[in-house]
Design a protein around this motif. Sequence first.
Motif, short mmCIF file in Angstrom:
data_model
loop_
_atom_site.label_atom_id
_atom_site.label_comp_id
_atom_site.label_asym_id
_atom_site.label_seq_id
_atom_site.Cartn_x
_atom_site.Cartn_y
_atom_site.Cartn_z
N LEU A 146 -14.34 81.43 0.14
CA LEU A 146 -15.68 80.90 0.56
C LEU A 146 -16.85 82.01 1.11
O LEU A 146 -17.86 82.24 0.75
CB LEU A 146 -15.92 80.00 1.52
CG LEU A 146 -15.44 78.49 1.08
CD1 LEU A 146 -15.31 77.55 2.46
CD2 LEU A 146 -16.37 78.11 0.30
N GLY A 147 -15.98 82.90 1.77
CA GLY A 147 -17.06 84.07 2.33
C GLY A 147 -17.31 85.06 1.19
O GLY A 147 -18.37 85.82 1.37
N GLN A 148 -16.60 85.21 0.49
CA GLN A 148 -16.92 86.22 -0.83
C GLN A 148 -18.01 85.33 -1.79
O GLN A 148 -18.77 86.08 -2.33
CB GLN A 148 -15.68 86.49 -1.51
CG GLN A 148 -14.76 87.42 -0.88
CD GLN A 148 -13.75 88.05 -1.70
OE1 GLN A 148 -13.30 87.26 -2.64
NE2 GLN A 148 -13.56 89.47 -1.66
N SER A 149 -17.89 84.19 -1.79
CA SER A 149 -18.43 83.58 -3.16
C SER A 149 -19.89 82.82 -2.57
O SER A 149 -20.79 82.82 -3.24
CB SER A 149 -17.70 82.40 -3.44
OG SER A 149 -16.63 82.78 -4.13
N LEU A 150 -20.13 82.49 -1.38
CA LEU A 150 -20.97 81.74 -0.86
C LEU A 150 -22.15 82.95 -0.75
O LEU A 150 -22.01 84.26 -0.25
CB LEU A 150 -20.85 81.16 0.43
CG LEU A 150 -20.18 79.90 0.59
CD1 LEU A 150 -20.08 79.25 1.89
CD2 LEU A 150 -21.26 78.71 -0.32
N PRO A 151 -23.59 82.45 -1.10
CA PRO A 151 -24.71 83.54 -1.00
C PRO A 151 -24.91 83.47 0.75
O PRO A 151 -24.34 82.61 1.41
CB PRO A 151 -25.70 83.02 -1.65
CG PRO A 151 -25.53 81.56 -1.67
CD PRO A 151 -23.95 81.24 -2.00
N PRO A 152 -25.93 84.38 1.08
CA PRO A 152 -26.26 84.27 2.54
C PRO A 152 -26.75 83.23 2.74
O PRO A 152 -27.62 82.72 2.43
CB PRO A 152 -27.18 85.50 2.64
CG PRO A 152 -27.09 86.25 1.60
CD PRO A 152 -26.35 85.30 0.33
#
Length: 304
Positions: free
Chosen positions: A4-10
């Motif tokens: 999630l941390g890698q895929s989600l945008p800011p």
Amino acid sequence: MNRLGQSLPPLSTLLPFEAAARLESFSRAADELHLTQAAVSRQIRALEDDLGLALFERRNRGVFLTPDGREFADIVSRALRAMADQADELRGPHRGSQVILFCQLCEAFYWLMPRLATFNRRHSDIDLKLATSTRPVTEHRDPFDIALQTHGRPSGNHRLAFTATDEIYPICSPHHPAAQQAPLALSSLAGFELLHHRVEPQEWMEWRDWFRAMGHPLTAPLPGKRFDSYPLMLQAALEGHGVALGWRRTTERLIASGELVRPVSDSLPQPAAIAVYTRQGSPERHATRALLDWLKDALADTDH
């Protein structure tokens, strides 16, 4: 590894993007979020950089969602709404039992308010909030759960729950000359002062269309007073200023009380005149379902 941390945008970019996409305006999104337009523009640019594509097409007269932007906006809006609704549920029963109904002003005043006590008695645990406007739901900027408006007016991506019937017929004050000569032949009605509801775009049936639908097309001009608000036109009819086209659901009580009369017997049925929508991305909640079921029953009870 946190996918999630890698895929989600800011995450800080999502609220500005959702507001700008819904309003199709950076400046109006900024006003809604109490930010500067530059801050909204900066956040959206950061989101576009993260995704590697343009979400908006920027032109001199405004900003417009690209196809990718529109698809992503739908996903973001549903996700944020679902989180907000679940958070309200977790905050306690009072917040979770609140439901907001957006309703056209005339329907709210003449149709809904006389019946609202019935809903409150049946669902005393639900806190019903009412938002009214003469404009379509697409121009309503505040949150809502259910919307009731004339079918055919802009509804955006909100889900159509059901439609209800209505009918359209001429109405006037009992003191108007048309009422004094009633019942009139349809062919003589155009000789009286007519009240016109004119808006842009013309989302409501007007006199010429009504005559045509009744099998009596007119070529001569139809003089009379013009109004950009149906409630205002209805009030003008009550005051005796002319003959208006009335919708049964907003005029039947006024006719029953004798405040308005029908100078001709002709009426145009509308099988799907009223539309009820649920907000795009809104999850199923007890309060929403209860209001939706009640509206369906109440509208069916007044069908002819």
